[in-house]
Design an enzyme around this catalytic site. Structure first.
Site, short mmCIF file in Angstrom:
data_model
loop_
_atom_site.label_atom_id
_atom_site.label_comp_id
_atom_site.label_asym_id
_atom_site.label_seq_id
_atom_site.Cartn_x
_atom_site.Cartn_y
_atom_site.Cartn_z
N GLU A 194 -11.14 9.53 4.52
CA GLU A 194 -10.09 9.04 5.41
C GLU A 194 -10.60 8.95 6.85
O GLU A 194 -11.44 9.76 7.27
CB GLU A 194 -8.87 9.97 5.37
CG GLU A 194 -8.08 9.90 4.08
CD GLU A 194 -7.36 8.58 3.89
OE1 GLU A 194 -7.11 7.88 4.90
OE2 GLU A 194 -7.09 8.23 2.73
N GLU B 247 -3.71 4.51 -3.25
CA GLU B 247 -3.50 5.50 -2.20
C GLU B 247 -2.46 5.04 -1.19
O GLU B 247 -1.66 5.83 -0.70
CB GLU B 247 -4.82 5.81 -1.48
CG GLU B 247 -4.81 7.11 -0.68
CD GLU B 247 -4.26 6.96 0.74
OE1 GLU B 247 -3.96 8.00 1.36
OE2 GLU B 247 -4.14 5.82 1.22
N GLU B 248 -2.48 3.75 -0.87
CA GLU B 248 -1.55 3.22 0.13
C GLU B 248 -0.17 2.93 -0.46
O GLU B 248 0.75 2.60 0.29
CB GLU B 248 -2.11 1.94 0.75
CG GLU B 248 -3.44 2.10 1.47
CD GLU B 248 -3.33 2.88 2.77
OE1 GLU B 248 -2.25 3.44 3.04
OE2 GLU B 248 -4.32 2.94 3.51
N ASP C 292 -7.72 0.17 -2.05
CA ASP C 292 -6.53 -0.59 -1.66
C ASP C 292 -6.27 -0.49 -0.17
O ASP C 292 -6.65 0.50 0.48
CB ASP C 292 -5.29 -0.15 -2.46
CG ASP C 292 -4.95 1.32 -2.27
OD1 ASP C 292 -5.88 2.15 -2.18
OD2 ASP C 292 -3.75 1.65 -2.20
N HIS D 78 -10.23 5.20 -1.44
CA HIS D 78 -9.37 4.16 -2.02
C HIS D 78 -9.82 2.77 -1.58
O HIS D 78 -10.19 2.56 -0.43
CB HIS D 78 -7.90 4.38 -1.64
CG HIS D 78 -7.62 4.40 -0.16
ND1 HIS D 78 -7.28 3.26 0.55
CD2 HIS D 78 -7.60 5.41 0.73
CE1 HIS D 78 -7.06 3.58 1.81
NE2 HIS D 78 -7.25 4.88 1.96
N HIS E 107 -4.02 0.46 9.91
CA HIS E 107 -2.70 -0.11 9.58
C HIS E 107 -2.20 -1.05 10.67
O HIS E 107 -1.04 -1.48 10.61
CB HIS E 107 -1.67 0.99 9.34
CG HIS E 107 -1.91 1.78 8.08
ND1 HIS E 107 -0.88 2.35 7.36
CD2 HIS E 107 -3.03 2.07 7.39
CE1 HIS E 107 -1.38 2.98 6.30
NE2 HIS E 107 -2.69 2.81 6.31
N ASP F 131 -9.94 1.79 7.37
CA ASP F 131 -9.16 2.55 6.38
C ASP F 131 -9.19 1.85 5.02
O ASP F 131 -8.30 1.08 4.72
CB ASP F 131 -7.73 2.71 6.88
CG ASP F 131 -6.89 3.63 6.02
OD1 ASP F 131 -7.46 4.35 5.17
OD2 ASP F 131 -5.66 3.64 6.20
#
Length: 376
Positions: A163, A134-135, A69, A67, A349, A100
């Site tokens: 991931e 995805e997020e 995003d 992903h 994150h 990530d």
């Protein structure tokens, strides 16, 4: 020293692709893939952009999924550097998405470039499935591309989701499955009244408490070789009017199961209802399933990736199914072997998200070695 992987990661970080916005990340990737001979399709909907790219028409089909995003960066003043200006300090690359998972995407793309350069007439096919959802809710992202592929019978044989799975060092962990997630909102009905006249009321908190205690103490399953036991957690409890002299008329409880392949959604639902019914509650439940568990036992893909890690880093990777959900849950519906593997996840994150620069080349090499093993 600047490498092609580092350069591409930096280009991707510069694009503030906060979910579901892509900010041109995918166009950058598509340009390079097209130059390699990939056929690329853009799939859009609901403000989400995805693409599917494939080189070759024969099997086996090896897919890399990821992903573009990222989660919001939060207040700029909490970061030591601008989260969307890639910055290398003391050997660490800082920026939102560094771990990530823009590093994984860059590493796989460069791995594909190197693989194609050495094997221009390679057997089988290479695919990329990239989303910008995805997020976020994950409603218009990977699942839509998987539906499209399934409808036309174009299904992968192997898939690596990029991931960030590594724990203490790159290569120490491969996720060969994930637990499922099912949530419920339980509403227990009572009768509102004055606390001084409890005989004229029915307190839903008092009634629900023994049932909730039984749910919290229950053994739902014992897991299996790959999964820990299923867990039950209450995340929210809402009741009362705010007044201290009123018995509430209802209680609303949010709960979640993270469940293994030793249980199913239906068996968990049935047991919950049995417990609540046995306690004589007047209740209703709204159920939602955000993901089913998936598992790739030891086999061709796990072996190829594990051997690539050992050859590149000299360590033995652990197979693990811990953690939350990922887009692997959608891909597993159409692909028999799905694993997740990527960089160290210590800062994902978080403020000051970063990745070790010297891990980028080994990550790329592991992806390339795995391709070489699967497409001989």
């Amino acid at each position: 020293m600047t490498t092609s992987v580092l350069s591409l990661v930096e280009d991707l970080i510069r694009r503030p692709s906060v979910t579901p916005v892509d900010e041109g990340c995918q166009a950058l990737l598509i340009d390079r893939l097209t130059a390699l001979g990939f056929a690329c399709e853009t799939v859009e909907g609901g403000g989400v952009v995805n693409f599917w790219a494939r080189r070759g028409s024969a099997g086996p089909l090896v897919v890399f999924a990821g992903h573009t995003d990222v989660v919001p960066a939060g207040p700029r003043e909490h970061w030591n550097t601008d989260p969307f200006v890639p910055t290398v300090i003391d050997g660490m690359l800082y920026g939102r998405g560094a771990a990530d998972m823009k590093s994984s995407i860059a590493a796989f793309l460069v791995a594909a470039e190197e693989f194609v350069a050495h094997h221009p007439e390679h057997p089988g096919s290479i695919g990329l499935l990239i989303t910008s959802d995805e997020e976020g809710p994950a409603v218009h992202g990977t699942v839509k591309v998987c539906d499209m592929l399934a409808a036309r019978g174009e299904t992968p044989d192997y898939c690596i989701v990029g991931e960030p799975t590594s724990s203490a060092q790159l290569g120490d962990t491969i996720k060969n499955g994930r637990r499922g997630s099912v949530s419920g909102r339980l509403t227990v009905k009572g009768i509102q009244g004055h606390v001084a006249y409890p005989e004229k009321a029915r307190n839903p908190i008092h009634q629900a408490a023994p049932a909730l205690a039984e749910l919290a103490a229950a053994e739902w399953d014992r897991g299996n070789e790959y999964f820990p036991p299923t867990t039950f957690q209450i995340s929210n409890f809402h009741s009362g009017t705010g007044a201290t002299n009123v018995v509430p008329g209802e209680a609303v409880i949010d709960f979640n199961f993270r469940f293994s392949t030793a249980s199913t959604v239906e068996t968990l639902k049935t047991r919950v209802h049995d417990i609540l019914d046995r306690h004589g509650l007047e209740y209703g439940i709204e159920w939602s399933v955000s993901g089913l568990p998936f598992l790739t036992p030891r086999g061709t893909l796990c072996t190829a990736l594990s051997e690539a890690i050992a050859a590149e880093l000299g360590i033995e990777a652990e197979l693990s199914t811990t953690g939350g959900t990922s887009d692997g849950r959608f891909i597993a519906r159409i692909c028999p072997q799905v694993v997740e593997f990527g960089p160290v996840n210590a800062t994902i994150h978080k403020v000051n998200e970063c990745i070790a620069v010297d891990s980028l080349e080994p990550l790329k090499n592991i992806y390339r070695r795995t391709l070489e093993a699967l497409l001989r």
